[in-house]
Scaffold this motif. Structure first.
Motif, PDB file in Angstrom:
ATOM      1  N   ASN A  41      56.838 -43.587  48.843  1.00 29.72           N
ATOM      2  CA  ASN A  41      57.952 -43.644  47.893  1.00 29.72           C
ATOM      3  C   ASN A  41      57.994 -42.354  47.080  1.00 29.72           C
ATOM      4  OD1 ASN A  41      58.833 -46.248  48.544  1.00 29.72           O
ATOM      5  ND2 ASN A  41      57.333 -47.195  47.178  1.00 29.72           N
ATOM      6  N   GLY A  42      59.192 -41.827  46.882  1.00 35.39           N
ATOM      7  CA  GLY A  42      59.350 -40.595  46.129  1.00 35.39           C
ATOM      8  C   GLY A  42      59.105 -39.334  46.927  1.00 35.39           C
ATOM      9  N   ALA A  43      58.979 -39.469  48.251  1.00 35.84           N
ATOM     10  CA  ALA A  43      58.682 -38.303  49.094  1.00 35.84           C
ATOM     11  C   ALA A  43      59.899 -37.401  49.308  1.00 35.84           C
ATOM     12  CB  ALA A  43      58.141 -38.754  50.453  1.00 35.84           C
ATOM     13  N   GLY A  44      61.103 -37.902  49.013  1.00 38.19           N
ATOM     14  CA  GLY A  44      62.309 -37.102  49.197  1.00 38.19           C
ATOM     15  C   GLY A  44      63.163 -37.531  50.375  1.00 38.19           C
ATOM     16  N   LYS A  45      62.860 -38.690  50.958  1.00 38.64           N
ATOM     17  CA  LYS A  45      63.562 -39.130  52.155  1.00 38.64           C
ATOM     18  C   LYS A  45      65.051 -39.384  51.901  1.00 38.64           C
ATOM     19  CE  LYS A  45      60.841 -42.693  52.693  1.00 38.64           C
ATOM     20  NZ  LYS A  45      60.048 -42.505  51.451  1.00 38.64           N
ATOM     21  N   THR A  46      65.351 -40.171  50.863  1.00 41.22           N
ATOM     22  CA  THR A  46      66.754 -40.476  50.578  1.00 41.22           C
ATOM     23  C   THR A  46      67.494 -39.234  50.103  1.00 41.22           C
ATOM     24  OG1 THR A  46      66.317 -42.820  50.127  1.00 41.22           O
ATOM     25  CG2 THR A  46      68.309 -41.876  49.167  1.00 41.22           C
ATOM     26  N   THR A  47      66.812 -38.330  49.410  1.00 47.74           N
ATOM     27  CA  THR A  47      67.445 -37.066  49.033  1.00 47.74           C
ATOM     28  C   THR A  47      67.849 -36.280  50.273  1.00 47.74           C
ATOM     29  OG1 THR A  47      66.176 -36.955  46.967  1.00 47.74           O
ATOM     30  CG2 THR A  47      67.161 -34.907  47.741  1.00 47.74           C
ATOM     31  N   CYS A  48      67.002 -36.293  51.292  1.00 46.21           N
ATOM     32  CA  CYS A  48      67.364 -35.651  52.570  1.00 46.21           C
ATOM     33  C   CYS A  48      68.617 -36.297  53.157  1.00 46.21           C
ATOM     34  CB  CYS A  48      66.209 -35.762  53.572  1.00 46.21           C
ATOM     35  SG  CYS A  48      64.928 -34.524  53.387  1.00 46.21           S
ATOM     36  N   ARG A  85      76.642 -43.954  57.564  1.00 41.84           N
ATOM     37  CA  ARG A  85      75.378 -44.230  56.886  1.00 41.84           C
ATOM     38  C   ARG A  85      75.381 -45.593  56.224  1.00 41.84           C
ATOM     39  NH1 ARG A  85      73.877 -41.257  51.387  1.00 41.84           N
ATOM     40  NH2 ARG A  85      72.251 -42.826  51.624  1.00 41.84           N
ATOM     41  N   THR A  86      74.177 -46.126  56.044  1.00 46.78           N
ATOM     42  CA  THR A  86      73.981 -47.307  55.214  1.00 46.78           C
ATOM     43  C   THR A  86      73.282 -46.859  53.938  1.00 46.78           C
ATOM     44  OG1 THR A  86      71.777 -47.857  56.059  1.00 46.78           O
ATOM     45  CG2 THR A  86      73.677 -48.704  57.292  1.00 46.78           C
ATOM     46  N   PHE A  87      73.195 -47.781  52.986  1.00 48.79           N
ATOM     47  CA  PHE A  87      72.552 -47.472  51.715  1.00 48.79           C
ATOM     48  C   PHE A  87      71.358 -48.390  51.493  1.00 48.79           C
ATOM     49  CE2 PHE A  87      76.752 -45.764  51.372  1.00 48.79           C
ATOM     50  CZ  PHE A  87      76.590 -44.584  50.650  1.00 48.79           C
ATOM     51  N   GLN A  88      70.358 -47.866  50.812  1.00 42.80           N
ATOM     52  CA  GLN A  88      69.116 -48.593  50.577  1.00 42.80           C
ATOM     53  C   GLN A  88      69.386 -49.907  49.842  1.00 42.80           C
ATOM     54  OE1 GLN A  88      66.169 -46.072  48.817  1.00 42.80           O
ATOM     55  NE2 GLN A  88      64.683 -47.695  48.568  1.00 42.80           N
ATOM     56  N   ILE A  89      70.262 -49.855  48.844  1.00 41.23           N
ATOM     57  CA  ILE A  89      70.661 -51.064  48.119  1.00 41.23           C
ATOM     58  C   ILE A  89      72.055 -51.450  48.615  1.00 41.23           C
ATOM     59  CG2 ILE A  89      71.148 -52.078  45.866  1.00 41.23           C
ATOM     60  CD1 ILE A  89      69.203 -50.027  44.660  1.00 41.23           C
ATOM     61  N   VAL A  90      72.124 -52.569  49.325  1.00 40.81           N
ATOM     62  CA  VAL A  90      73.399 -52.961  49.929  1.00 40.81           C
ATOM     63  C   VAL A  90      74.356 -53.458  48.853  1.00 40.81           C
ATOM     64  CG1 VAL A  90      72.444 -53.447  52.196  1.00 40.81           C
ATOM     65  CG2 VAL A  90      72.468 -55.243  50.501  1.00 40.81           C
ATOM     66  N   ARG A 145      73.613 -59.596  54.858  1.00 45.29           N
ATOM     67  CA  ARG A 145      74.188 -58.457  54.135  1.00 45.29           C
ATOM     68  C   ARG A 145      73.697 -57.138  54.726  1.00 45.29           C
ATOM     69  NH1 ARG A 145      72.750 -61.488  49.607  1.00 45.29           N
ATOM     70  NH2 ARG A 145      71.230 -59.932  48.935  1.00 45.29           N
ATOM     71  N   LYS A 146      72.457 -57.110  55.200  1.00 45.48           N
ATOM     72  CA  LYS A 146      71.929 -55.912  55.866  1.00 45.48           C
ATOM     73  C   LYS A 146      72.729 -55.628  57.131  1.00 45.48           C
ATOM     74  CE  LYS A 146      67.911 -55.139  53.486  1.00 45.48           C
ATOM     75  NZ  LYS A 146      67.326 -53.867  53.045  1.00 45.48           N
ATOM     76  N   ARG A 147      72.996 -56.664  57.902  1.00 45.23           N
ATOM     77  CA  ARG A 147      73.792 -56.482  59.126  1.00 45.23           C
ATOM     78  C   ARG A 147      75.216 -56.063  58.794  1.00 45.23           C
ATOM     79  NH1 ARG A 147      72.179 -59.632  64.333  1.00 45.23           N
ATOM     80  NH2 ARG A 147      69.972 -60.002  64.002  1.00 45.23           N
ATOM     81  N   LEU A 162      72.984 -43.098  60.180  1.00 46.21           N
ATOM     82  CA  LEU A 162      71.881 -42.935  59.239  1.00 46.21           C
ATOM     83  C   LEU A 162      71.568 -44.293  58.629  1.00 46.21           C
ATOM     84  CD1 LEU A 162      73.052 -39.745  57.257  1.00 46.21           C
ATOM     85  CD2 LEU A 162      71.687 -39.835  59.349  1.00 46.21           C
ATOM     86  N   LEU A 163      70.341 -44.766  58.830  1.00 42.42           N
ATOM     87  CA  LEU A 163      69.935 -46.083  58.348  1.00 42.42           C
ATOM     88  C   LEU A 163      68.880 -45.925  57.258  1.00 42.42           C
ATOM     89  CD1 LEU A 163      69.519 -47.846  61.821  1.00 42.42           C
ATOM     90  CD2 LEU A 163      71.495 -47.989  60.287  1.00 42.42           C
ATOM     91  N   ASP A 164      69.203 -46.341  56.042  1.00 46.11           N
ATOM     92  CA  ASP A 164      68.297 -46.159  54.910  1.00 46.11           C
ATOM     93  C   ASP A 164      67.636 -47.492  54.547  1.00 46.11           C
ATOM     94  OD1 ASP A 164      66.924 -45.337  52.685  1.00 46.11           O
ATOM     95  OD2 ASP A 164      68.638 -44.418  51.685  1.00 46.11           O
TER      96      ASP A 164
END
Length: 244
Positions: A41-48, A85-90, A145-147, A162-164
């Motif tokens: 967590n916090g590695a920068g993945k979602t920022t990428c 893309r999808t978002f981490q929080i749906v 909701r994820k689907r 892109l799947l987050d």
């Protein structure tokens, strides 16, 4: 000579108020491939992801998609270019039905509402959710909701998905069902996928290549079975308690 990758991320960096979130990160995604981006967590993945999707412009480096530089384009332009893309929080439109949510995405490529509806029903059917098409999104379970989030992205007719963290919070059986969906999209429909994921059960089952990010830097990359044995990866990430 090997074909050029569908997506090439070349030395991108991003800072926020002096904090370096991503530092000279590079990765490639081949046409028809599945690549996972993992890390603590916090590695920068979602920022990428946000730089690829146009939410942020890289401070340095470049992003090429389908032979075209896309860094600096707006999110709607990047979606139009073929990245969904999808978002981490749906966050579906809760007062709309599942089908209406997907139609919103389908109207990106199809201006005829009737055709957009047919395409949206086909996408929901593909994801095993056609029977939920008239149900308000607010009444769907978390796996549903994820689907739905995936369905909305697929309805834009992307070349790259892109799947987050779409499998975060799912039970193992639900994770396996999602893995089967993505494997089918890739093998039968040629969908190219780049995913951020903590669920190693899914990463190992799906990925052809894995890239590991730590403190914003790429520290490892390669075949999944090689990456999970890398001492640096074990020390910074896989040595932690992660969901299997």
């Amino acid at each position: 000579m090997s074909a050029a990758p569908l997506l090439a991320v070349d030395g991108i960096s991003k800072s926020f108020r002096g904090l370096r979130a991503v530092s000279q990160a590079s990765l490639t995604v081949p046409q028809g491939g599945i690549v996972s981006l993992i890390g603590p967590n916090g590695a920068g993945k979602t920022t990428c992801f946000n730089m690829i999707a146009g939410v942020f412009r890289p401070d340095e480096g470049g992003i090429t998609f389908d032979g075209r530089r896309i860094d600096g384009l707006r999110p709607d332009q990047i979606c139009h270019a073929g990245i969904g893309r999808t978002f981490q929080i749906v966050k579906p439109f809760k007062d709309l039905t599942a089908l209406e949510n997907v139609i919103v995405g389908a109207l990106r490529a199809e201006k005829d509402v009737r055709l957009a509806r047919r395409k949206s029903e086909a996408v929901l059917d593909q994801l095993g959710m056609l029977d939920k098409r008239n149900q308000p999104a607010a009444q769907l379970t978390l796996p549903e909701r994820k689907r739905l989030e995936v369905a909305r992205a697929l309805a834009t007719e992307p070349k790259l998905l892109l799947l987050d963290e779409v499998m975060a919070g799912l039970r193992p059986t639900e994770t396996d069902q999602m893995v089967a969906v993505f494997r089918d999209l890739n093998r039968k429909h040629g969908m190219t996928i780049l995913l951020i994921e903590h669920v190693m059960r899914a990463v190992m089952a799906l990925s052809q290549q894995v890239v590991v990010l730590h403190y914003g830097q790429v520290i490892a990359g390669g075949a999944p079975e090689d990456v999970v044995r890398d001492p640096a990866v074990l020390e910074c990430y896989l040595g932690e308690e992660v969901e299997a």
